[in-house]
Design a protein around this motif. Structure first.
Motif, PDB file in Angstrom:
ATOM      1  N   HIS A   1       0.956  -1.170   0.009  1.00 16.76           N
ATOM      2  CA  HIS A   1      -0.051  -0.178  -0.072  1.00 16.76           C
ATOM      3  C   HIS A   1       0.730   1.418   0.031  1.00 16.76           C
ATOM      4  CE1 HIS A   1      -3.116  -2.707   0.959  1.00 16.76           C
ATOM      5  NE2 HIS A   1      -2.635  -3.128   1.908  1.00 16.76           N
ATOM      6  N   GLY A   2       1.945   1.370  -0.736  1.00 19.43           N
ATOM      7  CA  GLY A   2       2.685   2.274  -0.816  1.00 19.43           C
ATOM      8  C   GLY A   2       2.977   2.611  -2.468  1.00 19.43           C
ATOM      9  N   GLU A   3       3.735   3.647  -2.409  1.00 15.42           N
ATOM     10  CA  GLU A   3       4.188   4.213  -4.071  1.00 15.42           C
ATOM     11  C   GLU A   3       5.707   4.484  -3.990  1.00 15.42           C
ATOM     12  OE1 GLU A   3       2.737   8.726  -4.044  1.00 15.42           O
ATOM     13  OE2 GLU A   3       1.272   7.193  -4.700  1.00 15.42           O
ATOM     14  N   MET A   4       5.943   4.218  -5.144  1.00 13.19           N
ATOM     15  CA  MET A   4       7.654   4.756  -5.608  1.00 13.19           C
ATOM     16  C   MET A   4       7.957   6.138  -5.163  1.00 13.19           C
ATOM     17  SD  MET A   4       9.098   1.810  -6.035  1.00 13.19           S
ATOM     18  CE  MET A   4      10.529   1.939  -7.279  1.00 13.19           C
ATOM     19  N   ASN A   5       7.125   6.897  -5.119  1.00 15.28           N
ATOM     20  CA  ASN A   5       7.433   8.499  -5.146  1.00 15.28           C
ATOM     21  C   ASN A   5       7.265   8.903  -3.535  1.00 15.28           C
ATOM     22  OD1 ASN A   5       8.133  11.081  -6.027  1.00 15.28           O
ATOM     23  ND2 ASN A   5       5.896  11.991  -5.645  1.00 15.28           N
ATOM     24  N   ASN A   6       7.024   7.882  -2.737  1.00 12.77           N
ATOM     25  CA  ASN A   6       7.177   8.422  -1.290  1.00 12.77           C
ATOM     26  C   ASN A   6       8.484   8.241  -0.877  1.00 12.77           C
ATOM     27  OD1 ASN A   6       7.861   5.478  -0.771  1.00 12.77           O
ATOM     28  ND2 ASN A   6       5.961   5.196   0.256  1.00 12.77           N
ATOM     29  N   ASN A   7       9.411   8.158  -1.690  1.00 12.13           N
ATOM     30  CA  ASN A   7      10.852   7.870  -1.139  1.00 12.13           C
ATOM     31  C   ASN A   7      11.394   9.235  -0.550  1.00 12.13           C
ATOM     32  OD1 ASN A   7      13.942   8.229  -1.856  1.00 12.13           O
ATOM     33  ND2 ASN A   7      13.512   6.146  -1.522  1.00 12.13           N
ATOM     34  N   PRO A   8      11.405  10.266  -1.266  1.00  9.64           N
ATOM     35  CA  PRO A   8      12.171  11.580  -0.710  1.00  9.64           C
ATOM     36  C   PRO A   8      11.736  11.780   0.809  1.00  9.64           C
ATOM     37  CG  PRO A   8      11.016  11.938  -3.050  1.00  9.64           C
ATOM     38  CD  PRO A   8      10.790  10.741  -2.431  1.00  9.64           C
ATOM     39  N   SER A   9      12.514  11.697   1.472  1.00  9.64           N
ATOM     40  CA  SER A   9      12.258  11.902   3.070  1.00  9.64           C
ATOM     41  C   SER A   9      12.181  13.598   3.331  1.00  9.64           C
ATOM     42  CB  SER A   9      13.399  11.510   3.887  1.00  9.64           C
ATOM     43  OG  SER A   9      14.673  12.559   3.513  1.00  9.64           O
ATOM     44  N   PRO A  10      11.703  13.764   4.700  1.00  9.10           N
ATOM     45  CA  PRO A  10      11.396  14.996   4.952  1.00  9.10           C
ATOM     46  C   PRO A  10      12.608  15.977   4.936  1.00  9.10           C
ATOM     47  CG  PRO A  10      10.217  13.804   6.596  1.00  9.10           C
ATOM     48  CD  PRO A  10      10.893  12.842   5.420  1.00  9.10           C
ATOM     49  N   GLY A  11      13.706  15.228   5.211  1.00 10.18           N
ATOM     50  CA  GLY A  11      15.121  16.038   5.135  1.00 10.18           C
ATOM     51  C   GLY A  11      15.390  16.334   3.702  1.00 10.18           C
ATOM     52  N   ASN A  12      15.145  15.443   2.784  1.00 14.54           N
ATOM     53  CA  ASN A  12      15.232  15.538   1.356  1.00 14.54           C
ATOM     54  C   ASN A  12      14.588  16.793   0.941  1.00 14.54           C
ATOM     55  OD1 ASN A  12      15.500  12.182   0.670  1.00 14.54           O
ATOM     56  ND2 ASN A  12      17.029  13.257   1.195  1.00 14.54           N
ATOM     57  N   LYS A  13      13.232  16.801   1.379  1.00 10.13           N
ATOM     58  CA  LYS A  13      12.642  18.116   0.851  1.00 10.13           C
ATOM     59  C   LYS A  13      12.989  19.189   1.499  1.00 10.13           C
ATOM     60  CE  LYS A  13       8.552  14.843  -0.139  1.00 10.13           C
ATOM     61  NZ  LYS A  13       7.330  14.275   0.141  1.00 10.13           N
ATOM     62  N   ALA A  14      13.297  19.148   2.542  1.00  5.09           N
ATOM     63  CA  ALA A  14      13.880  20.586   3.277  1.00  5.09           C
ATOM     64  C   ALA A  14      15.225  21.013   2.662  1.00  5.09           C
ATOM     65  CB  ALA A  14      14.186  20.250   4.689  1.00  5.09           C
ATOM     66  N   GLY A  15      15.881  20.089   2.003  1.00  5.61           N
ATOM     67  CA  GLY A  15      17.112  20.273   1.234  1.00  5.61           C
ATOM     68  C   GLY A  15      16.854  20.807  -0.030  1.00  5.61           C
ATOM     69  N   GLY A  16      15.618  20.654  -0.674  1.00  5.85           N
ATOM     70  CA  GLY A  16      15.391  21.247  -1.963  1.00  5.85           C
ATOM     71  C   GLY A  16      14.866  20.067  -3.142  1.00  5.85           C
ATOM     72  N   LEU A  17      14.596  18.963  -2.686  1.00  4.19           N
ATOM     73  CA  LEU A  17      14.342  17.756  -3.558  1.00  4.19           C
ATOM     74  C   LEU A  17      12.901  17.729  -3.307  1.00  4.19           C
ATOM     75  CD1 LEU A  17      17.063  15.327  -2.889  1.00  4.19           C
ATOM     76  CD2 LEU A  17      17.095  16.836  -4.749  1.00  4.19           C
ATOM     77  N   THR A  18      12.355  17.720  -4.330  1.00  9.56           N
ATOM     78  CA  THR A  18      10.632  17.456  -4.592  1.00  9.56           C
ATOM     79  C   THR A  18      10.080  16.072  -4.791  1.00  9.56           C
ATOM     80  OG1 THR A  18      11.041  19.945  -5.333  1.00  9.56           O
ATOM     81  CG2 THR A  18       8.674  18.713  -5.489  1.00  9.56           C
ATOM     82  N   THR A  19      10.679  15.537  -5.951  1.00 10.39           N
ATOM     83  CA  THR A  19      10.153  14.219  -6.205  1.00 10.39           C
ATOM     84  C   THR A  19      11.104  13.072  -6.462  1.00 10.39           C
ATOM     85  OG1 THR A  19      10.435  14.432  -8.807  1.00 10.39           O
ATOM     86  CG2 THR A  19       8.438  15.469  -7.860  1.00 10.39           C
ATOM     87  N   ILE A  20      10.807  11.985  -6.468  1.00 16.09           N
ATOM     88  CA  ILE A  20      11.646  10.828  -6.695  1.00 16.09           C
ATOM     89  C   ILE A  20      12.350  10.939  -7.997  1.00 16.09           C
ATOM     90  CG2 ILE A  20      10.009   9.237  -7.637  1.00 16.09           C
ATOM     91  CD1 ILE A  20      13.095   8.392  -5.461  1.00 16.09           C
TER      92      ILE A  20
END
Length: 516
Positions: A353-372
């Motif tokens: 019950h997941g998806e491949m795009n749930n990979n970027p972590s909160p820290g990744n996103k805080a650092g500027g990464l948006t999508t897998i």
């Protein structure tokens, strides 16, 4: 498209933003940018504050339009985006699009360097080459973890003073080994991982400790892993030894009997072809695909040209960029194996019950990464531009030379554990947010994406790729220096994590299947 040298000359100037390809729709903020600040010759005025490492639109983008970074699609605009606007999770999402690459179209045979580089390695009797000289204690099950650590504790401090050539006695334990399907994939994978460590060149000797009633029985592990007991590979059962104290005493005696032979080693010059380097990235940020990963990729290209092997992994973190790897496949079967593993992951995440795009972590996103997609395009850069020679499953022995892909999760300790089980005798780990990862028995070099991180966590960072962002060096020059550091480390030079004593708790085999 090769990711090892994607940056144009704009990276090395002092502009407030970095554009990576001429057709990119976004640029990356070199520092925090204020609303109203002009983006230099690259584009408009910022309409929003842009945090360092984040994306800013270089022109207007319509809702539903593809957004490019690295010259590749990183997602679709979920609403109209104005020139100078911050581009992130609020206005960029996943979407369907076609990847343009043909299998093998970018493959080029390796042009080897002669004479090849060398390092000071430890040559085992059977010809395997080590970068370190540990004695390992492996637990079959979590129930034998305390005894394993109890044995290792006896060899701390001055206990090894008479054995200066032994780097340490290390207990590697885990949280699995029982309540598993005896014929299932999970137990088979655990046994494969433990057997890979038991055979690892960086272990002069190994003691495997079991409880006695677990699913992962010692005898079955030896059969599955093709392990034969001898003076330097011993097993110990806690129940058959009489309990905790008796088992610790028996384990200490076994290690003491191994130490004299383990100490009889010396380093000598060996060719770089004996290096197998696991490539990792963790705590990634918006700079990872600009500095540290391309720098590591440049070092990898040098390693491969000198005959060595690099292992790229973290399958969920190449999702969306796989076409860049299949284009470099040496054979169609190599590309098909990679595609098959990606299909397995799509099914695996769907079942859970997941998806491949749930990979970027909160820290990744805080650092500027948006999508897998964006994360993957930067992560692939660690593999340089060399041909993809093989794809192997988790913890399988790495036998091909050159660039190899190993199927692993994106979770760094689990991924690196598989690489080491496959034979990696050195790990290179890029990080933008900051990681304190260490690895035993294989040393881990940590590569900072930016100079601020390198200064802030200097006790943990081994190499500063942030100089590329600062404009004081090029990707290729930094890659050459990193390759030299790889050889120095393989020759016995201590990493920052080794100085800190980190690397025992990071042994984390991949757990698959139900716990009964």
């Amino acid at each position: 498209m090769s990711q090892s040298n994607t940056m144009n000359d704009e990276v090395n100037d002092v502009a407030p933003v970095i554009r990576l390809a001429a057709n990119d729709d976004v640029a990356i903020a070199r520092r925090d940018l204020a609303a109203g600040e002009k983006l230099g010759p690259l584009g408009p005025v910022c309409t929003d504050p842009i945090p360092a490492g984040h994306k800013v639109a270089l022109h207007g983008i319509a809702k539903g339009a593809a957004v490019r970074r690295y010259g590749q699609v990183i997602g679709m605009a979920t609403q109209p985006i104005s020139a100078g606007e911050h581009v992130h999770v609020h206005n960029l999402g996943m979407g369907e699009f076609s990847r343009s690459a043909s299998v093998g179209e970018a493959y080029r045979p390796t042009c080897f360097i002669d004479p090849a580089a060398t390092f000071m390695g430890i040559v085992r009797a059977d010809g395997r080459v080590a970068t370190r000289n540990y004695i390992g204690i492996l637990s079959t099950v979590n129930c034998s973890a305390n005894v394993s650590h109890g044995i290792a504790e006896r060899f701390k401090g001055a206990a090894l003073a008479a054995y200066p050539n032994v780097d340490g006695v290390v207990a590697l334990t885990h949280g699995s080994g029982c309540a598993m399907d005896p014929d299932g994939e999970g137990l088979a994978l655990l046994r494969r991982t433990l057997a890979g460590y038991a055979r690892h060149a960086n272990f002069a000797a190994v003691l495997i400790v079991g409880l006695g009633c677990e699913s992962n029985q010692l005898d079955a592990l030896k059969v599955a892993g093709d392990l034969s007991e001898g003076p330097m590979l011993r097993t110990l059962g806690i129940q058959s030894s009489g309990g905790t104290r008796a088992a610790i005493d028996a384990g200490v005696a076994a290690i003491e009997s191994m130490l004299p032979e383990a100490n009889q080693v010396e380093r000598r010059p060996v060719a770089a072809k004996h290096l197998i380097i696991g490539l990792q990235c963790g705590g990634s940020d918006g700079y990872s695909g600009i500095s540290a990963n391309p720098v590591l990729g440049a070092a990898v290209d040098l390693l491969v040209r000198h005959g060595g092997t690099a292992v790229l992994s973290e399958t969920p973190e190449i999702y969306g960029a796989e076409h860049l790897l299949t284009a470099r496949a040496a054979l169609p079967a190599v590309a098909e194996k990679l595609e098959e593993r990606l299909r397995w992951w799509e099914d695996y995440t769907s079942r859970n019950h997941g998806e491949m795009n749930n990979n970027p972590s909160p820290g990744n996103k805080a650092g500027g990464l948006t999508t897998i997609l964006e994360k993957s395009l930067g992560a692939v850069a660690k593999g340089g531009s060399s041909g993809l020679m093989a794809v192997v499953e988790y913890a399988r022995p790495v036998q091909a030379q050159g660039l190899v892909f190993m199927d692993t999760p994106g979770y760094d300790p689990v991924s690196a554990t598989g690489q080491v089980a496959g034979g990696a005798n050195l790990i290179c780990f890029t990080t933008g947010r900051g990681s304190v990862y260490g690895c035993k028995p294989s040393p881990s070099l940590k590569i900072a994406t930016n100079s601020g991180l390198y200064r802030r966590m200097n006790e943990d960072m081994d190499f500063n790729a942030g100089e590329v962002l600062d404009g004081t060096t090029s990707v290729q020059d930094a890659g050459a220096r990193l390759f030299a550091l790889m050889l120095e480390t393989a020759s016995g030079g201590k990493t920052k994590s080794e100085v800190l004593g980190v690397g025992t708790d990071e042994f984390v085999p991949w757990q698959l299947g139900a716990v009964m």
